[in-house]
Motif scaffolding. Structure first.
Motif, PDB file in Angstrom:
ATOM      1  N   VAL A  78      10.066  10.152  -0.098  1.00 49.16           N
ATOM      2  CA  VAL A  78      10.340   8.721   0.070  1.00 49.16           C
ATOM      3  C   VAL A  78       9.433   7.926  -0.855  1.00 49.16           C
ATOM      4  CG1 VAL A  78      10.257   6.788   1.681  1.00 49.16           C
ATOM      5  CG2 VAL A  78      11.017   9.041   2.462  1.00 49.16           C
ATOM      6  N   PRO A  79      10.015   7.145  -1.766  1.00 48.70           N
ATOM      7  CA  PRO A  79       9.165   6.331  -2.627  1.00 48.70           C
ATOM      8  C   PRO A  79       8.552   5.183  -1.822  1.00 48.70           C
ATOM      9  CG  PRO A  79      11.480   5.953  -3.146  1.00 48.70           C
ATOM     10  CD  PRO A  79      11.441   6.935  -2.018  1.00 48.70           C
ATOM     11  N   VAL A  80       7.258   5.047  -1.937  1.00 48.78           N
ATOM     12  CA  VAL A  80       6.540   4.072  -1.129  1.00 48.78           C
ATOM     13  C   VAL A  80       6.353   2.792  -1.932  1.00 48.78           C
ATOM     14  CG1 VAL A  80       4.414   3.662   0.130  1.00 48.78           C
ATOM     15  CG2 VAL A  80       5.349   5.961   0.005  1.00 48.78           C
ATOM     16  N   PRO A  81       6.642   1.639  -1.340  1.00 50.44           N
ATOM     17  CA  PRO A  81       6.534   0.389  -2.100  1.00 50.44           C
ATOM     18  C   PRO A  81       5.099  -0.067  -2.293  1.00 50.44           C
ATOM     19  CG  PRO A  81       7.277  -0.067   0.117  1.00 50.44           C
ATOM     20  CD  PRO A  81       7.180   1.418   0.001  1.00 50.44           C
ATOM     21  N   GLU A  82       4.246   0.813  -2.750  1.00 52.22           N
ATOM     22  CA  GLU A  82       2.885   0.445  -3.081  1.00 52.22           C
ATOM     23  C   GLU A  82       2.506   1.205  -4.344  1.00 52.22           C
ATOM     24  OE1 GLU A  82       0.110   0.949   0.254  1.00 52.22           O
ATOM     25  OE2 GLU A  82       1.870   0.636   1.506  1.00 52.22           O
ATOM     26  N   ALA A  85       2.994   8.982  -2.210  1.00 52.56           N
ATOM     27  CA  ALA A  85       3.894   9.228  -1.091  1.00 52.56           C
ATOM     28  C   ALA A  85       3.055   9.593   0.107  1.00 52.56           C
ATOM     29  CB  ALA A  85       4.872  10.345  -1.410  1.00 52.56           C
ATOM     30  N   VAL A  89      17.426  11.514  -0.646  1.00 53.36           N
ATOM     31  CA  VAL A  89      16.061  11.135  -0.998  1.00 53.36           C
ATOM     32  C   VAL A  89      15.294  12.261  -1.705  1.00 53.36           C
ATOM     33  CG1 VAL A  89      15.158  11.649   1.304  1.00 53.36           C
ATOM     34  CG2 VAL A  89      13.975  10.014  -0.133  1.00 53.36           C
ATOM     35  N   GLY A 105      10.519   0.615  -3.388  1.00 53.97           N
ATOM     36  CA  GLY A 105       9.737   1.837  -3.434  1.00 53.97           C
ATOM     37  C   GLY A 105       9.881   2.524  -4.781  1.00 53.97           C
ATOM     38  N   ALA A 133       7.896   0.625  -7.408  1.00 53.06           N
ATOM     39  CA  ALA A 133       6.451   0.835  -7.316  1.00 53.06           C
ATOM     40  C   ALA A 133       6.047   2.169  -7.921  1.00 53.06           C
ATOM     41  CB  ALA A 133       6.009   0.764  -5.857  1.00 53.06           C
ATOM     42  N   GLN A 134       6.941   3.153  -7.813  1.00 57.02           N
ATOM     43  CA  GLN A 134       6.568   4.475  -8.301  1.00 57.02           C
ATOM     44  C   GLN A 134       6.802   4.667  -9.794  1.00 57.02           C
ATOM     45  OE1 GLN A 134       7.747   7.859  -6.071  1.00 57.02           O
ATOM     46  NE2 GLN A 134       6.202   7.324  -4.564  1.00 57.02           N
ATOM     47  N   PHE A 163       3.070  -6.258  -6.346  1.00 51.30           N
ATOM     48  CA  PHE A 163       2.940  -5.723  -4.999  1.00 51.30           C
ATOM     49  C   PHE A 163       1.639  -6.181  -4.329  1.00 51.30           C
ATOM     50  CE2 PHE A 163       6.274  -3.125  -6.661  1.00 51.30           C
ATOM     51  CZ  PHE A 163       7.051  -2.800  -5.563  1.00 51.30           C
TER      52      PHE A 163
END
Lengths: 379, 412
Positions: free
Chosen positions: A298-302, A307, B188, B217, B220-221, B244
């Protein structure tokens, strides 16, 4: 939807979870009934050994050569006012599970005890009564709304079919329902195409609410919605649960959404539940390698935070086999279905010999992995 | 000089409901080797922007309006001939889409399709193109590429098809790859693999990328810099870290607060009221004002420009005087932060609203669709109730979640 009753299911051994119609009971992987994983006495719904097999036919005569095991021996329970999240990737069988327990598709085997009665053995009249207590909300409510019927008429129809209200009483109830889902009573005069995606989902929820159900299957209810609208619908579902004590089976592929809304989470992989437990436990202390792989993906929005399980990502060993591949005759696999992808350090040949059942790994926390130790101290 | 500069792009469509101003004055730039994210919801204009760059907007009903400029390596793509454009597509700029099945020919083996693209653009022989196709399939992580090259698209899984599309896209080593929701249709775990692949290819080939997505997400990555689109306009631009850490535009702030975060459960999600507007009827002045918790009279009276934002505003970076509009020449330098919001001119308003009502506090049933005025009253009235903790924008970012057992993170 109210007319999905159909003929009685043909599963002579439905009482015992392990039984399946003759020609499919060949794999020897059937776990003994495990009391549906410690179902509490006050459970509203207890599902045991649910199976949905689709025949694979070959040749001119359509001889059944094998079965696609879309749902294979699934057991879980649900309390009143509780949300169980059912998460999995495409082809994992989560949608089939949700529909089978409401008999929108006929299960192959198993039982679903809803408030003391087995849904899978209900006749037409009992099923009709069930539809007043158990409802479903779909991903795309537009597909299930009649485009020529105003929203008010659609809701009135539900009230009428279930003999809940007529005339002025029905009008009053329609207004009440629209307000409960955050729409205005004026919306009753409009047609489905006049609404945005989020509003249509509110209408879908209003229709499910019309019968004042105790249980709603939410099948990917926010997947088609924009991010800014998704939160509105999630909050609405939570509010309705607080207010009316409705139990949800919340089916979705988005782990963040499922974690947010669920009290407990069940993770499905290729037709089976591979892990189930309290949301916090499953997300923070996953006990199945597949759950860990999902979480790590799951890509984390930070930015900078890779992850939840950085470094434990599933190795890129090429493709995941297409859904149902394990059930294909040529690819039959007798061992753990996750073995080929598994990155568990302890994995060995033992894993290829038997399909692991759900074992208790901690209080209320079950995982189908023989290499994960039991930390609960229980035998 | 930037690799790509989009200036005042306006792409309109004639529809039955009237003129749809799908992309309405969009400017941004992409440097060599940079990954720019374009984020937005459905109808924000992000996909039409990318199609406009490739000149793939069907005309009619679409029309790229006069005054728009798309400078690629200094050349305006809107001025070149169709023949030249065909050469640029694939050779210099390549594109991948959400559903690869629709862009692959179902009746030819995938290896042949890649080889054909190579022959078309590179003029090499059949056997050479074929060998290169197999090599490309290997590069994008397809096992047993010799055999897979003979497969037809329907024989491949969704993730594999996307790999084939990527192989085709990089076959001529383009300088710019435009990826429009490349992983949205994928599971995913497969998404993670494709994102890893794109990152690796970018590193190895040094190509720039525009990644169009609704998934914060993914942004951000993967991205270096982000452009946030709303209602056909760019509403905020910032480096991914800045965006962010401290979103400046109320829409961005709302988006970031509205998404549930894995491993950090909250009692209640914050909500952006209302719905995404329609391109045939954008709200007047500030297009976000009907949904904005900060909105006041000014937001209805006059449309805000793209103002320098955040620290840029205070320091007046790049010679831009405080509060002045960012002019065309200043665009493209990676340090620029902008926000299309009057709050940049009236910072006191931001603090005031946060103090008074708390923006984006979770609403109760029935309030979510309320217009802005009611929204303020509602949030004010509700404010008596205990509110979930809201991190002030100046606060340092929370501890990393490398360790899932960090108790306080989850209990928040």
């Amino acid at each position: 939807m109210s007319d999905a009753a159909g003929p009685r299911p043909s599963h002579p051994h439905a009482g015992s979870a392990g039984a399946v119609p003759g020609d499919v009971a060949s794999t020897g992987d059937v776990a003994p009934p495990d009391a549906a994983l410690d179902a509490p006495d006050d459970a509203l719904l207890v599902v045991r050994g649910l199976k949905k097999y689709y025949p694979i036919r070959k040749g001119l005569l359509g001889r059944v050569v094998d079965h696609v095991r879309a749902v294979d021996d699934v057991s879980f329970w649900l309390r009143r006012g509780e949300t169980l999240g059912l998460v999995g990737e495409s082809g994992s069988g989560k949608t089939t599970t949700g529909r089978a327990i409401l008999r929108l598709i006929e299960p192959t085997a198993g039982e679903a005890i809803f408030d003391g009665q087995d849904i899978f053995r209900m006749g037409d009249e009992a099923l009709r009564r069930l539809r007043r207590r158990a409802q479903i909300v779909f991903q795309d409510p537009f597909g299930s709304l009649n485009p020529r019927m105003t929203v008010g008429d659609a809701l009135r129809e539900v009230l009428h079919v279930h003999r809940i209200a007529r005339g002025a009483e029905a009008d009053r109830r329609v207004h009440e329902l629209l307000e409960q889902v955050g729409l205005s009573p004026d919306h009753a005069r409009r047609y489905p195409h006049e609404f945005s995606g989020g509003q249509r989902q509110r209408i879908g929820i209003a229709r499910a609410l019309a019968v004042e159900p105790e249980f709603i299957v939410c099948d990917e209810p926010v997947s088609a919605l924009d991010v800014s609208v998704q939160a509105q619908v999630l909050n609405l579902l939570a509010d309705l649960q607080d207010r009316f004590g409705i139990a949800y089976l919340f089916i979705a592929h988005d782990l963040s959404v499922v974690e947010h809304i669920s009290d407990r989470i069940a993770v499905m992989y290729r037709g089976r539940i591979v892990e189930v437990g309290k949301s916090e436990d499953v997300i923070r202390r996953p006990r199945h390698p597949y759950t860990r792989a999902l979480l790590s993906a799951v890509p984390v929005p930070e930015p900078g935070r890779k992850a939840l399980y950085a470094g434990r990502r599933e190795p890129d060993g090429g493709p995941t086999p297409p859904p149902g591949a394990g059930a294909h005759p040529a690819a039959r696999w007798e061992g753990c279905p996750y073995y080929p992808q598994c990155s568990h350090p302890g994995k060995d040949m033992e894993c290829t010999r038997v399909v692991p059942g759900l074992d208790r790994k901690a209080p209320g926390h079950f995982a189908a992995c023989i290499k994960e130790s039991d930390v609960s101290g229980a035998p | 000089m930037a690799l790509l500069e989009v200036e005042n792009l306006r792409t309109y469509f004639e529809t039955e409901a009237g003129l749809a101003r799908a992309v309405d004055g969009v400017s941004f730039s992409v440097d060599k080797g940079e990954v720019l994210g374009i984020v937005g919801e459905s109808g924000s204009g992000k996909s039409v922007t990318s199609l406009s760059i490739m000149r793939l907007v069907p005309q009619p009903p679409g029309r790229i309006m006069p005054g728009s400029r798309i400078l690629f390596q200094g050349r305006d793509l809107l001025g070149v001939s169709e023949a030249e454009m065909r050469h640029i597509r694939g050779n210099d700029i390549a594109m991948i889409f959400q559903e690869p099945m629709t862009s692959l020919n179902p009746v030819y083996p995938v290896g042949d399709q890649i080889a054909e693209a190579i022959r078309y653009h590179r003029g090499v022989g059949k056997r050479q193109a074929r060998a290169r196709a197999v090599e490309l399939l290997r590069q994008v992580g397809i096992p047993d590429p010799e055999r897979r090259a003979a497969d037809y698209p329907h024989q491949l899984s969704g993730g594999m098809r996307q790999r084939v599309m990527i192989a085709m896209a990089i076959s001529c080593e383009p300088d710019l790859l435009i990826a429009d929701e490349p992983t949205t249709a994928l599971d995913v775990t497969i998404q993670a693999q494709i994102l890893d692949l794109l990152a690796e290819l970018r590193e190895r080939l040094g190509m720039a990328m525009i990644l169009i997505t609704h998934d914060l997400g993914v942004v951000a990555q993967v991205c270096d810099r982000v452009v946030v689109m709303y209602a056909g306009q760019v509403v905020e631009e910032a480096s991914v870290d800045d965006l962010f850490r401290e979103p400046r535009h109320p829409y961005t702030e709302g988006l970031l607060k509205a998404i549930p975060r894995l491993g950090k459960p909250v009692e209640r999600l914050a909500v952006i009221p209302g719905t995404v507007p329609s391109p045939t009827a954008w709200p007047v002045s500030c297009r976000f004002h009907p949904r904005c918790p900060y909105g006041w009279d000014l937001c209805v009276e006059a449309a805000p420009g793209l103002f320098p934002a955040g620290e840029d505003r205070a320091e007046g970076v790049g010679g831009v005087s405080d509060g002045a509009l960012v002019s065309g020449e200043d665009r493209g330098s990676a340090g620029v932060r902008t926000s299309r919001c009057w709050l940049e001119r009236h910072p006191e308003r931001r603090e005031e609203v946060r103090r008074r009502t708390g923006p984006y506090e979770a609403s109760r049933v029935g309030r979510a669709e309320a217009p802005a005025e009611h929204w303020h009253a509602a949030s004010a009235a509700e404010h008596a109730a205990p509110e979930p903790e809201r991190a002030p924008p100046e606060a340092p970012s929370r501890p990393l979640m490398g360790d899932p057992d960090t108790e306080e993170d989850v209990r928040r």
